[in-house]
Design an enzyme around this catalytic site. Structure first.
Site, short mmCIF file in Angstrom:
data_model
loop_
_atom_site.label_atom_id
_atom_site.label_comp_id
_atom_site.label_asym_id
_atom_site.label_seq_id
_atom_site.Cartn_x
_atom_site.Cartn_y
_atom_site.Cartn_z
N CYS A 80 25.82 39.29 49.22
CA CYS A 80 27.08 38.91 49.85
C CYS A 80 27.35 39.86 51.02
O CYS A 80 27.20 41.07 50.88
CB CYS A 80 28.19 38.99 48.80
SG CYS A 80 29.73 38.27 49.30
N HIS A 81 27.75 39.31 52.16
CA HIS A 81 28.07 40.15 53.32
C HIS A 81 29.34 40.95 53.08
O HIS A 81 30.33 40.39 52.60
CB HIS A 81 28.27 39.28 54.56
CG HIS A 81 27.03 38.66 55.07
ND1 HIS A 81 26.56 37.47 54.58
CD2 HIS A 81 26.14 39.06 56.00
CE1 HIS A 81 25.43 37.15 55.20
NE2 HIS A 81 25.15 38.11 56.06
N MET A 115 33.55 34.04 48.03
CA MET A 115 33.16 34.99 46.99
C MET A 115 34.24 36.03 46.75
O MET A 115 34.45 36.47 45.62
CB MET A 115 31.83 35.66 47.33
CG MET A 115 30.65 34.69 47.40
SD MET A 115 30.51 33.60 45.96
CE MET A 115 30.30 34.78 44.65
N ASP A 130 41.55 42.69 29.18
CA ASP A 130 41.47 44.10 28.79
C ASP A 130 42.82 44.64 28.33
O ASP A 130 42.90 45.34 27.32
CB ASP A 130 40.94 44.94 29.95
CG ASP A 130 40.87 46.42 29.60
OD1 ASP A 130 40.25 46.75 28.58
OD2 ASP A 130 41.46 47.23 30.35
#
Length: 159
Positions: A80-81, A115, A130
């Site tokens: 990924c860039h 992304m 969590d």
């Protein structure tokens, strides 16, 4: 795209970062959604739009974690860039037993921002898991998906 139809595979079937050098800079945005299904026990703890836990406010912490993750997407996903985001907005709402996370990212660049939106929504969901697992392990991260994207070759809208 290469012969395989996959964008991150070169002519020798080896992993390769896409060369975006010749692409035009455009305004791009993407929205991703993650859905977290929780127990009634956890839902009962929602007060003033958030869940207070021993670790702090769950939704506020998830928004910060998702934003931090979106900014680091290029470090987390190998091909990924790395891009500088113009904005990242994370919204968390409760709909029955579902906690719905929407992450919208924007950038003016040669490559998309899907992304980053997906990473932001995913990490926000994991943060909720969590922070709530001490109360109940009856938690399911049911779905993470791209909802919309604009800019680049073609727009996409799921909803």
């Amino acid at each position: 795209m290469e012969k395989s139809g996959l964008s991150h595979i070169d002519d020798n079937n080896a992993p390769a970062m896409v060369n975006v050098g010749e692409k035009k800079v455009t305004r791009r945005s993407a929205t991703a959604r993650s859905i977290v299904v929780v127990s009634d026990e956890i839902l009962a703890l929602i007060e003033d739009g958030d869940i207070q836990s021993k670790k702090g406010p769950v939704f506020h912490t998830a928004i910060i974690a998702g934003t931090m993750a979106a900014k680091k997407t290029g470090e987390l996903i190998p091909l990924c860039h790395p891009i500088g985001m113009d904005g990242c907005d994370i919204e968390i709402k409760v709909d029955h037993k579902e906690i719905v996370i929407r992450c919208t990212c924007s950038v003016t660049a040669k490559t998309g921002i899907e992304m980053e939106a997906l990473t932001g929504a995913s990490i926000a969901a994991l943060t909720i898991y969590d922070m709530c697992k001490a109360m109940s392990h009856d938690i399911v991260i049911r779905e993470t998906r791209l909802i919309a994207k604009t800019g680049g070759k073609k727009d996409f809208h799921h909803e």
